[in-house]
Design a protein around this motif. Structure first.
Motif, short mmCIF file in Angstrom:
data_model
loop_
_atom_site.label_atom_id
_atom_site.label_comp_id
_atom_site.label_asym_id
_atom_site.label_seq_id
_atom_site.Cartn_x
_atom_site.Cartn_y
_atom_site.Cartn_z
N MET A 1 -49.01 -10.04 -4.92
CA MET A 1 -48.80 -11.29 -4.21
C MET A 1 -49.42 -11.17 -2.83
O MET A 1 -49.02 -10.34 -2.03
N SER A 2 -50.40 -12.00 -2.56
CA SER A 2 -51.06 -11.93 -1.27
C SER A 2 -50.53 -12.98 -0.29
O SER A 2 -50.70 -12.83 0.92
N GLY A 90 -42.84 -11.84 -0.52
CA GLY A 90 -44.20 -11.34 -0.32
C GLY A 90 -44.18 -10.01 0.39
O GLY A 90 -43.19 -9.27 0.32
N ASN A 91 -45.27 -9.71 1.06
CA ASN A 91 -45.40 -8.47 1.83
C ASN A 91 -45.64 -8.82 3.29
O ASN A 91 -46.77 -8.74 3.77
N LEU A 112 -42.34 -7.75 -10.03
CA LEU A 112 -43.12 -8.08 -11.22
C LEU A 112 -43.62 -9.51 -11.10
O LEU A 112 -42.97 -10.36 -10.52
N SER A 113 -44.79 -9.77 -11.70
CA SER A 113 -45.36 -11.11 -11.65
C SER A 113 -46.12 -11.40 -12.94
O SER A 113 -46.81 -10.52 -13.46
#
Length: 116
Positions: A1-2, A90-91, A112-113
């Motif tokens: 995830m960006s 997110g990050n 997980l995605s």
């Protein structure tokens, strides 16, 4: 995830709905005019309009921080009309984590995605 996604939950104080809506409209106008990395900024009310959920998505942490700065004094005003909590997914960068640490926002890291 960006990207950075978040949900802000507003429990609107009794008698403050119209004031909340006015400030929310100002927030939307600021996001439209000033934000450069906001992908999603949507507001939803429950049936009796005592709660509002804001679904947000930003290209990255920097864009999220820019959004906070763009909201300025309007965010202080809208927070005075409601009790706020939220989640962030997110990050987030260390700077973004620091920016939300005392704001009632719970960060969640990806696990997980379907897309990965």
């Amino acid at each position: 995830m960006s990207t950075i996604q978040s949900v802000a939950r507003f429990k609107i104080h009794s008698g403050k709905l119209e004031e909340f809506k006015r400030f929310a409209a100002q927030c939307m106008q600021l996001a439209r005019e000033k934000d450069t990395g906001t992908l999603r900024y949507e507001l939803f009310f429950n049936a009796d309009q005592t709660e509002c959920v804001v679904h947000e998505e930003y290209v990255d942490s920097k864009a999220c921080i820019q959004h906070f700065k763009n909201m300025g004094e309007v965010s202080t005003a809208i927070f005075a009309t409601s009790d706020v909590s939220g989640e962030m997914w997110g990050n987030p960068s260390p700077e973004l984590r620091k920016a939300v640490q005392d704001k009632g926002v719970q960060p969640f890291a990806p696990f997980l995605s379907l897309n990965e």
